[in-house]
Design an enzyme around this catalytic site. Structure first.
Site, mmCIF file in Angstrom:
data_model
loop_
_atom_site.group_PDB
_atom_site.id
_atom_site.type_symbol
_atom_site.label_atom_id
_atom_site.label_comp_id
_atom_site.label_asym_id
_atom_site.label_seq_id
_atom_site.Cartn_x
_atom_site.Cartn_y
_atom_site.Cartn_z
ATOM 1 N N ASN A 141 54.969 57.540 -33.027
ATOM 2 C CA ASN A 141 55.336 57.546 -31.613
ATOM 3 C C ASN A 141 55.289 58.954 -31.003
ATOM 4 O O ASN A 141 54.823 59.125 -29.880
ATOM 5 C CB ASN A 141 56.733 56.945 -31.417
ATOM 6 C CG ASN A 141 56.788 55.489 -31.868
ATOM 7 O OD1 ASN A 141 55.757 54.914 -32.232
ATOM 8 N ND2 ASN A 141 57.973 54.900 -31.862
ATOM 9 N N THR B 139 31.444 61.097 14.864
ATOM 10 C CA THR B 139 32.728 60.405 14.738
ATOM 11 C C THR B 139 32.398 58.944 15.025
ATOM 12 O O THR B 139 31.471 58.662 15.796
ATOM 13 C CB THR B 139 33.793 60.912 15.750
ATOM 14 O OG1 THR B 139 33.318 60.645 17.063
ATOM 15 C CG2 THR B 139 34.082 62.394 15.600
ATOM 16 N N HIS B 140 33.111 58.049 14.408
ATOM 17 C CA HIS B 140 32.830 56.603 14.555
ATOM 18 C C HIS B 140 31.375 56.275 14.240
ATOM 19 O O HIS B 140 30.804 55.337 14.783
ATOM 20 C CB HIS B 140 33.172 56.118 15.974
ATOM 21 C CG HIS B 140 34.518 56.558 16.443
ATOM 22 N ND1 HIS B 140 35.656 55.819 16.238
ATOM 23 C CD2 HIS B 140 34.916 57.695 17.081
ATOM 24 C CE1 HIS B 140 36.694 56.464 16.747
ATOM 25 N NE2 HIS B 140 36.277 57.609 17.249
ATOM 26 N N SER C 65 11.379 49.826 -7.696
ATOM 27 C CA SER C 65 11.668 48.405 -7.655
ATOM 28 C C SER C 65 10.640 47.672 -8.516
ATOM 29 O O SER C 65 9.478 48.069 -8.571
ATOM 30 C CB SER C 65 11.593 47.923 -6.203
ATOM 31 O OG SER C 65 11.273 46.549 -6.155
ATOM 32 N N LYS D 278 9.072 51.276 -3.168
ATOM 33 C CA LYS D 278 10.490 51.624 -3.093
ATOM 34 C C LYS D 278 10.896 52.822 -3.933
ATOM 35 O O LYS D 278 10.373 53.058 -5.012
ATOM 36 C CB LYS D 278 11.357 50.439 -3.539
ATOM 37 C CG LYS D 278 11.416 49.284 -2.569
ATOM 38 C CD LYS D 278 12.097 49.603 -1.236
ATOM 39 C CE LYS D 278 13.585 49.851 -1.358
ATOM 40 N NZ LYS D 278 14.353 48.625 -1.573
ATOM 41 N N GLU E 104 24.362 55.221 -5.635
ATOM 42 C CA GLU E 104 25.014 53.908 -5.532
ATOM 43 C C GLU E 104 25.943 53.657 -6.716
ATOM 44 O O GLU E 104 27.046 53.127 -6.564
ATOM 45 C CB GLU E 104 23.957 52.799 -5.462
ATOM 46 C CG GLU E 104 23.208 52.791 -4.138
ATOM 47 C CD GLU E 104 21.984 51.888 -4.166
ATOM 48 O OE1 GLU E 104 21.684 51.289 -3.142
ATOM 49 O OE2 GLU E 104 21.311 51.793 -5.217
HETATM 50 N N1 ARG Z 1 48.333 53.442 -32.028
HETATM 51 C C1 ARG Z 1 49.621 53.573 -31.452
HETATM 52 C C2 ARG Z 1 49.502 53.901 -29.972
HETATM 53 O O1 ARG Z 1 48.467 54.236 -29.573
HETATM 54 C C3 ARG Z 1 50.380 54.655 -32.139
HETATM 55 C C4 ARG Z 1 51.846 54.456 -32.149
HETATM 56 C C5 ARG Z 1 52.222 53.244 -32.897
HETATM 57 N N2 ARG Z 1 53.592 53.214 -33.190
HETATM 58 C C6 ARG Z 1 54.146 52.147 -33.756
HETATM 59 N N3 ARG Z 1 55.374 52.248 -34.031
HETATM 60 N N4 ARG Z 1 53.498 51.063 -33.996
HETATM 61 O O2 ARG Z 1 50.424 53.831 -29.217
#
Ligand code: ARG
Length: 466
Positions: free
Chosen positions: A113, A158-159, A280, A286, A293
């Site tokens: 985490n 403008t416009h 094209s 073309k 685009e």
């Molecule tokens: N692959 C996870 C993500 O991108 C990483 C963290 C995962 N953590 C866990 N406790 N499963 O968020």
């Protein structure tokens, strides 16, 4: 007894089902974070050594093992395994397989985490730096085009109706001004990645005296995050980037729209080069402005990516939830789209031909100097509203009698107001109209030169602070 071979499989008795693996896997897109993941792991390992958790030999084998893995990923010979879910576990599993025990210690005092929070910040800082360089180059290209074509006068609209004569440079510099603001937004987005997240652990911090300041210095951050729970929940820094990308996309789209219009046979203000147009399959004559685009069209995905992350985040309780893994595809897509769009626009602008004659002849239309004539009378003491009315009658006269406004004689003008004298005739000339502008920021040559200097010095000052 153990039935599950995952790195986290200790408490599981059954194997993971196929669909769970499929839903969980992110390696097919997060593999691109390998460089940041390895950089983060090396810093983390150095910190663990400092804290006495790893020995010098263990640190050495971790660093060389990770270096080897990096080389293999870069050479394309590394085998990613989707059952290992993400980049973090692919690298860690391989490291442990290669160096044994020391590899197993690397994840001490760390969670995926805080690891992903780190990787994403490092990634965005890296990308922002490169995008900043490319955007500055593009801004400079616009400035050069403006500088090289200072004397071209064209209709300003403008416009979507011809309004007043302007210098082509003034028009082109609008896009440079937009990019300057985009650069500020990019810098702010990059600053939002400035705090080092490692040490937050899963959510509560870690049971070790980790040296977060050391990690911060080692990884080039200017600060550390201040709340472990916020650290693993926060994706605001990605939103900031996606917002920058959306506004940039909107600016690019407007520019492309004009390049498309200007290159039509109705306008013929510019000619896009063969390098950026396509043919094209049925109409042999073309030349289509596909790059313009497509860049215009890609704006939709930039907005979509921002909205997709905002929506994903809105209902998530604190702290980390796996939904957050869905932050990566929109981010990567916007990074790739922005890079591609910058390159496409650079190519179109650097190779386009400007049709000075067509711009100039178009300015002799739609009474483009009516305001100049009105202001002439104002300067002779006529109140503006009255003068507006008088010029309105002149326009009406021209339309009724099919008379050319730009070639009106002084005798005719005098029929509309006794305040007209011979010097009024020159006010009808659209080519000198931009020079009559006296306000700062206007389309007169001297003001445009000032503007160019201002843009150049702003670009010089604009450095990535992260
Ligand atoms: N692959 C996870 C993500 O991108 C990483 C963290 C995962 N953590 C866990 N406790 N499963 O968020």
């Amino acid at each position: 007894m153990k039935q599950n071979k995952k790195l986290w499989g200790g408490r599981f008795t059954e194997p993971t089902s196929g669909i769970t693996e499929k839903i969980s896997a992110s390696i097919h897109y997060d593999a691109r974070l390998y460089g940041q993941d390895i950089r983060g792991s090396i810093a983390h390992a150095k910190m663990l050594k400092k804290a006495g958790i790893l020995s010098a030999t263990e640190l050495e084998s971790i660093i060389s093992g990770l270096g080897q893995i990096q080389k293999e990923i870069e050479a394309g010979s590394f085998r990613f395994d989707a059952s290992l879910e993400d980049i973090h576990m692919n690298i860690e599993a391989c490291l442990t397989e290669r160096i044994g025990e020391a590899g197993k210690k690397l994840h001490t005092a760390r969670s995926r985490n805080d690891q992903i929070a780190l990787d994403l910040r490092l990634y965005l800082k890296d990308e922002s730096k490169e995008i900043q360089i490319k955007l500055k180059e593009l801004t400079l290209l616009l400035v050069n085009i403006a500088e090289d074509n200072l004397d071209i006068v064209m209709p300003g609209y403008t416009h979507m109706q011809i309004a007043q004569p302007v210098r082509f440079s003034q028009h082109i510099l609008v896009y440079a001004q937009q990019l300057l603001r985009d650069l500020t937004r990019l810098e702010n987005a990059s600053l939002a990645c400035g705090s080092m997240p490692l040490g937050a652990g899963a959510l509560a911090g870690v049971n070790y005296l980790t040296d977060r300041e050391f990690l911060s210095n080692e990884l080039g951050f200017s600060d550390i995050t201040h709340n472990s729970m916020d650290t693993v929940s926060d994706r605001d820094f990605i939103l900031d980037f996606l917002y920058f990308a959306s506004v940039l996309g909107m600016h690019f789209s407007r520019l492309c729209e004009e390049l498309i219009l200007w290159s039509t046979s109705e306008f013929e203000f510019i000619r896009l080069s063969d390098k950026v147009t396509t043919g094209s399959s049925i109409m042999p004559q073309k030349r289509n402005p596909d790059v313009a685009e497509l860049v215009r069209g890609k704006t939709g995905r930039l907005y979509g990516n921002l909205l997709s992350l905002l929506t994903m985040l809105k209902g998530i309780p604190l702290t980390y939830n796996r939904d957050l893994q869905e932050d990566k595809e929109p981010l990567f897509d916007s990074v790739d789209t922005v890079r591609m769009a910058i390159e496409g626009i650079h190519e179109m602008l650097s190779s386009m031909k400007i049709n000075k004659e067509k711009m100039l002849s178009s300015v002799f239309r739609n009474f483009s100097t009516a305001v100049d004539l009105a202001d002439y009378l104002v300067k002779k003491g006529v109140p503006f509203r009255e003068s507006h009315e008088i010029i309105g009658s002149i326009v009406q006269y021209c339309e009724k009698n099919n008379a050319d406004f730009f070639k009106l004689s002084i005798d005719i003008l005098k029929d509309f107001s006794k305040h007209f004298s011979d010097d009024a005739i020159e006010k009808l000339d659209p080519t000198s109209s931009p020079e009559r502008k006296e306000s700062s920021g206007s389309t007169s040559k001297s003001e445009i030169i000032k503007q160019i200097e201002h843009i150049k010095s702003s670009l010089d000052k604009c450095h990535s602070k992260n």
